[in-house]
Design a protein around this motif. Structure first.
Motif, PDB file in Angstrom:
ATOM      1  N   ARG A  35    -123.326  81.769 -56.349  1.00 36.77           N
ATOM      2  CA  ARG A  35    -124.434  82.666 -56.571  1.00 36.77           C
ATOM      3  C   ARG A  35    -125.076  82.937 -55.200  1.00 36.77           C
ATOM      4  NH1 ARG A  35    -125.363  80.558 -62.038  1.00 36.77           N
ATOM      5  NH2 ARG A  35    -125.111  82.445 -63.424  1.00 36.77           N
ATOM      6  N   VAL A  36    -125.364  81.938 -54.422  1.00 32.27           N
ATOM      7  CA  VAL A  36    -125.750  82.013 -53.078  1.00 32.27           C
ATOM      8  C   VAL A  36    -125.120  82.534 -52.269  1.00 32.27           C
ATOM      9  CG1 VAL A  36    -126.778  80.634 -50.985  1.00 32.27           C
ATOM     10  CG2 VAL A  36    -127.263  79.977 -53.411  1.00 32.27           C
ATOM     11  N   ALA A  37    -123.884  82.418 -52.247  1.00 33.19           N
ATOM     12  CA  ALA A  37    -122.693  83.067 -51.453  1.00 33.19           C
ATOM     13  C   ALA A  37    -122.702  84.654 -51.591  1.00 33.19           C
ATOM     14  CB  ALA A  37    -121.557  82.591 -51.807  1.00 33.19           C
ATOM     15  N   LEU A  38    -122.660  85.020 -52.977  1.00 34.38           N
ATOM     16  CA  LEU A  38    -122.581  86.525 -53.071  1.00 34.38           C
ATOM     17  C   LEU A  38    -123.862  87.024 -52.852  1.00 34.38           C
ATOM     18  CD1 LEU A  38    -120.938  86.203 -56.733  1.00 34.38           C
ATOM     19  CD2 LEU A  38    -120.032  87.281 -54.780  1.00 34.38           C
ATOM     20  N   SER A  39    -125.029  86.428 -52.996  1.00 34.63           N
ATOM     21  CA  SER A  39    -126.135  87.301 -53.079  1.00 34.63           C
ATOM     22  C   SER A  39    -126.501  87.561 -51.165  1.00 34.63           C
ATOM     23  CB  SER A  39    -127.495  86.359 -53.060  1.00 34.63           C
ATOM     24  OG  SER A  39    -127.529  86.173 -54.531  1.00 34.63           O
ATOM     25  N   VAL A  40    -126.203  86.288 -50.456  1.00 34.78           N
ATOM     26  CA  VAL A  40    -126.231  86.532 -48.966  1.00 34.78           C
ATOM     27  C   VAL A  40    -125.114  87.731 -48.529  1.00 34.78           C
ATOM     28  CG1 VAL A  40    -125.918  85.281 -46.667  1.00 34.78           C
ATOM     29  CG2 VAL A  40    -127.072  84.331 -48.701  1.00 34.78           C
ATOM     30  N   LEU A  41    -123.825  87.481 -49.144  1.00 35.77           N
ATOM     31  CA  LEU A  41    -122.824  88.479 -48.854  1.00 35.77           C
ATOM     32  C   LEU A  41    -123.181  89.816 -49.051  1.00 35.77           C
ATOM     33  CD1 LEU A  41    -119.946  88.511 -47.607  1.00 35.77           C
ATOM     34  CD2 LEU A  41    -119.142  88.429 -50.243  1.00 35.77           C
ATOM     35  N   VAL A  42    -123.517  90.175 -50.122  1.00 32.30           N
ATOM     36  CA  VAL A  42    -124.025  91.571 -50.658  1.00 32.30           C
ATOM     37  C   VAL A  42    -125.154  92.151 -49.686  1.00 32.30           C
ATOM     38  CG1 VAL A  42    -124.720  92.900 -52.437  1.00 32.30           C
ATOM     39  CG2 VAL A  42    -123.031  91.235 -52.805  1.00 32.30           C
ATOM     40  N   PHE A  43    -126.376  91.168 -49.689  1.00 31.49           N
ATOM     41  CA  PHE A  43    -127.440  91.583 -48.875  1.00 31.49           C
ATOM     42  C   PHE A  43    -126.961  91.972 -47.295  1.00 31.49           C
ATOM     43  CE2 PHE A  43    -131.404  91.002 -46.740  1.00 31.49           C
ATOM     44  CZ  PHE A  43    -132.247  92.074 -47.695  1.00 31.49           C
ATOM     45  N   GLN A  44    -126.106  90.957 -46.918  1.00 34.46           N
ATOM     46  CA  GLN A  44    -125.779  91.127 -45.498  1.00 34.46           C
ATOM     47  C   GLN A  44    -124.851  92.727 -45.299  1.00 34.46           C
ATOM     48  OE1 GLN A  44    -123.105  87.835 -44.227  1.00 34.46           O
ATOM     49  NE2 GLN A  44    -125.214  86.624 -43.694  1.00 34.46           N
ATOM     50  N   ARG A  45    -123.891  93.077 -46.549  1.00 31.90           N
ATOM     51  CA  ARG A  45    -123.115  94.061 -46.200  1.00 31.90           C
ATOM     52  C   ARG A  45    -123.939  95.352 -46.471  1.00 31.90           C
ATOM     53  NH1 ARG A  45    -117.155  93.045 -48.894  1.00 31.90           N
ATOM     54  NH2 ARG A  45    -116.655  91.442 -47.959  1.00 31.90           N
ATOM     55  N   THR A  46    -124.991  95.267 -47.600  1.00 32.20           N
ATOM     56  CA  THR A  46    -125.664  96.559 -47.938  1.00 32.20           C
ATOM     57  C   THR A  46    -127.058  96.510 -47.330  1.00 32.20           C
ATOM     58  OG1 THR A  46    -126.401  95.606 -50.015  1.00 32.20           O
ATOM     59  CG2 THR A  46    -124.212  96.536 -49.731  1.00 32.20           C
ATOM     60  N   ASN A  47    -127.722  95.413 -47.216  1.00 33.37           N
ATOM     61  CA  ASN A  47    -129.254  95.380 -47.002  1.00 33.37           C
ATOM     62  C   ASN A  47    -129.972  96.139 -47.951  1.00 33.37           C
ATOM     63  OD1 ASN A  47    -131.380  94.735 -45.056  1.00 33.37           O
ATOM     64  ND2 ASN A  47    -131.581  96.739 -44.565  1.00 33.37           N
ATOM     65  N   ILE A  99    -110.689  85.059 -51.773  1.00 28.12           N
ATOM     66  CA  ILE A  99    -109.771  85.749 -50.606  1.00 28.12           C
ATOM     67  C   ILE A  99    -110.606  86.220 -49.990  1.00 28.12           C
ATOM     68  CG2 ILE A  99    -107.844  87.069 -50.264  1.00 28.12           C
ATOM     69  CD1 ILE A  99    -106.844  86.441 -53.017  1.00 28.12           C
ATOM     70  N   PRO A 100    -110.640  86.162 -48.760  1.00 27.63           N
ATOM     71  CA  PRO A 100    -111.533  86.743 -47.486  1.00 27.63           C
ATOM     72  C   PRO A 100    -111.399  88.239 -47.571  1.00 27.63           C
ATOM     73  CG  PRO A 100    -110.815  84.660 -46.542  1.00 27.63           C
ATOM     74  CD  PRO A 100    -109.883  84.959 -47.889  1.00 27.63           C
ATOM     75  N   GLY A 101    -112.244  89.040 -47.285  1.00 24.21           N
ATOM     76  CA  GLY A 101    -112.123  90.468 -47.208  1.00 24.21           C
ATOM     77  C   GLY A 101    -111.977  91.120 -48.753  1.00 24.21           C
ATOM     78  N   THR A 102    -111.985  90.533 -49.513  1.00 24.77           N
ATOM     79  CA  THR A 102    -112.297  91.199 -51.056  1.00 24.77           C
ATOM     80  C   THR A 102    -113.235  92.167 -51.099  1.00 24.77           C
ATOM     81  OG1 THR A 102    -111.394  88.887 -52.056  1.00 24.77           O
ATOM     82  CG2 THR A 102    -112.169  90.803 -53.486  1.00 24.77           C
ATOM     83  N   PRO A 103    -112.908  93.371 -51.393  1.00 23.38           N
ATOM     84  CA  PRO A 103    -113.923  94.435 -51.726  1.00 23.38           C
ATOM     85  C   PRO A 103    -114.745  94.342 -52.372  1.00 23.38           C
ATOM     86  CG  PRO A 103    -111.337  95.581 -51.609  1.00 23.38           C
ATOM     87  CD  PRO A 103    -111.382  93.826 -51.832  1.00 23.38           C
ATOM     88  N   LEU A 104    -116.049  94.696 -52.453  1.00 19.74           N
ATOM     89  CA  LEU A 104    -117.313  94.552 -53.282  1.00 19.74           C
ATOM     90  C   LEU A 104    -116.905  94.765 -54.684  1.00 19.74           C
ATOM     91  CD1 LEU A 104    -120.499  95.198 -50.828  1.00 19.74           C
ATOM     92  CD2 LEU A 104    -119.551  93.155 -51.706  1.00 19.74           C
ATOM     93  N   TRP A 105    -116.375  96.166 -54.625  1.00 20.30           N
ATOM     94  CA  TRP A 105    -116.096  96.458 -56.278  1.00 20.30           C
ATOM     95  C   TRP A 105    -115.262  95.811 -56.999  1.00 20.30           C
ATOM     96  CZ3 TRP A 105    -111.217  97.507 -57.716  1.00 20.30           C
ATOM     97  CH2 TRP A 105    -110.210  97.710 -56.500  1.00 20.30           C
ATOM     98  N   LEU A 106    -114.202  94.964 -56.104  1.00 19.82           N
ATOM     99  CA  LEU A 106    -113.102  93.967 -56.957  1.00 19.82           C
ATOM    100  C   LEU A 106    -113.921  92.676 -57.119  1.00 19.82           C
ATOM    101  CD1 LEU A 106    -110.372  93.601 -57.953  1.00 19.82           C
ATOM    102  CD2 LEU A 106    -109.696  92.895 -55.616  1.00 19.82           C
TER     103      LEU A 106
END
Length: 417
Positions: A35-47, A99-106
């Motif tokens: 959950r931490v990883a996803l929260s940070v990942l999405v916020f970094q990509r989309t702000n 898998i690195p680079g997996t699109p956000l929608w997937l």
């Protein structure tokens, strides 16, 4: 005398419970790390706080479908089998997410499938506990489980914040997949096989709603569990809240860890120092107290103060959650226990998903600190009439203060008399 003899040690002395305990410890820690990883990942990509809240919501919301449509599997099939298969499915899906680079929608699609599989797992797990533990150890076993879940959340959130700040978020997802695989192995070899609670020849029917609706106490428990809609706000808005304070990924993990730290303290204190009768009486009041600390986030306190406030919310919300679970499980019959528990657990998790989404929208319109304060205020206002209704129900029905374990020979839950 018998109640005092039931301790954490005596519960953990049961081999099957130890297997369930260890499996949940591993998978829960992995979940929070992810959950931490996803929260940070999405916020970094989309702000975007709204998209961050949406992603966090997806770690809860799809459980509604899994809980309603699939929780009955824990009654129709051997519960150990349901647990193992659910873990294997989730391990495979999370491995794809890693898998690195997996699109956000997937990522969102895979995450939705993972959370759906959580529904039958939790229903089968909670339905199995009364078979593993005798009456004297049952309530203490629930407390041990709660402390374990919250402890693993602390490790996952805090460790996840550190790991994500130092390494790659996809590594956290990979570790989450490993925890699911280990959980499946532990349950397979550590839990005894038992036949299904309901014959496979019985007609398939969605009776969970009827089981809950027929008992006024279960209906109230379902409504009280929905207070989590408001109290999930600090966790779901941890990333934008930390950004308001000028802090980074490590602070995100610490903020997320505050609630489970408070939950650990609350679970121990509530079961250790509050009698069963008083736990029943104060069930609704805990819902009111859980929202009050969130009001102070409007002043944007520093990180340490924020963690204390969010920890208090965790302590009080865990108190009513634990008692709700104990009472509901005892009132439900064995043949429909997994479905009934699945419905109630689904209600709580769905509420958290909706709350996370709404909190994200409010944060985009105002600020994360203001959104958390508004969520706390709404929780207090909602909890007041529920507290009054529970007090009336508790005083009007003596059996509500001393519920009994389910009678496996009955087909309907205990009704009010």
């Amino acid at each position: 005398m018998a109640t005092r003899a039931a301790t954490f040690r005596s519960v953990l002395a049961v081999g099957e419970f130890r297997a369930i305990w260890l499996a949940e410890l591993l998978s829960q820690a992995g979940d929070q790390l992810a959950r931490v990883a996803l929260s940070v990942l999405v916020f970094q990509r989309t702000n975007s706080a709204a998209l961050t809240g949406l992603t966090f919501a997806l770690t809860y919301l799809p459980t509604m479908l899994g809980g309603i449509l699939l929780s009955g599997l824990g009654d129709r099939f051997p519960r150990r089998t349901v647990l193992v298969v659910s873990d294997v499915v989730r391990a495979a899906l999370v491995a794809l997410m890693a898998i690195p680079g997996t699109p956000l929608w997937l990522l969102c699609i895979l995450l939705t499938a993972v959370v759906m599989a959580n529904g039958p797992f939790k229903a089968a797990q909670l339905a199995l506990l009364p078979d593993v533990l005798d009456e004297k150890r049952y309530v203490v076993g629930l407390a041990v489980r709660n402390v374990t879940v919250q402890s693993s959340q602390v490790a996952g959130f805090a460790g996840g914040g550190l790991l994500v700040s130092l390494l790659n978020p996809y590594l956290a997802l990979g570790l989450d997949a490993v925890t699911f695989a280990l959980s499946a192995l532990i349950i397979r070899w550590g839990v005894r096989w038992r036949p299904a609670a309901r014959s496979g020849k019985d007609p398939v029917r969605l009776s969970a709603f009827r089981l809950v609706w027929r008992d006024p106490r279960l209906r109230l428990i379902a409504l009280i569990s929905w207070l989590s809609l408001f109290y999930i706000a600090p966790e779901s808005l941890a990333a934008p809240y930390a950004a308001e304070l000028g802090l980074g990924a490590l602070a995100v993990g610490l903020i997320m860890a505050s609630h489970p730290v408070g939950s650990i303290i609350g679970a121990y204190a509530y079961t250790r120092y509050v009698s069963e009768e008083n736990r029943q009486r104060t069930l609704g009041m805990m819902g009111i107290l859980a929202g009050i600390p969130l009001l102070f986030s409007a002043f944007q306190p520093d990180l340490a103060t924020s963690m204390i406030l969010f920890g208090l919310t965790g302590a009080f919300s865990t108190a009513y959650t634990l008692q709700c679970a104990a009472t509901a499980t005892r009132l439900l019959p064995d043949a429909g226990r997994a479905q009934g528990i699945g419905l109630l657990a689904t209600a709580a998790l769905t509420a958290q998903g909706i709350g996370a989404l709404l909190a994200g929208v409010l944060a985009d319109l105002s600020a994360a600190s203001a959104a958390i304060a508004m969520a706390g205020a709404a929780g207090v206002v909602t909890a007041i009439p529920l507290t009054y209704a529970w007090a009336r129900r508790d005083h009007g029905h003596d059996r509500a203060s001393t519920p009994q374990l389910p009678d496996t020979h009955r087909n309907t839950p205990t009704a009010d008399r």
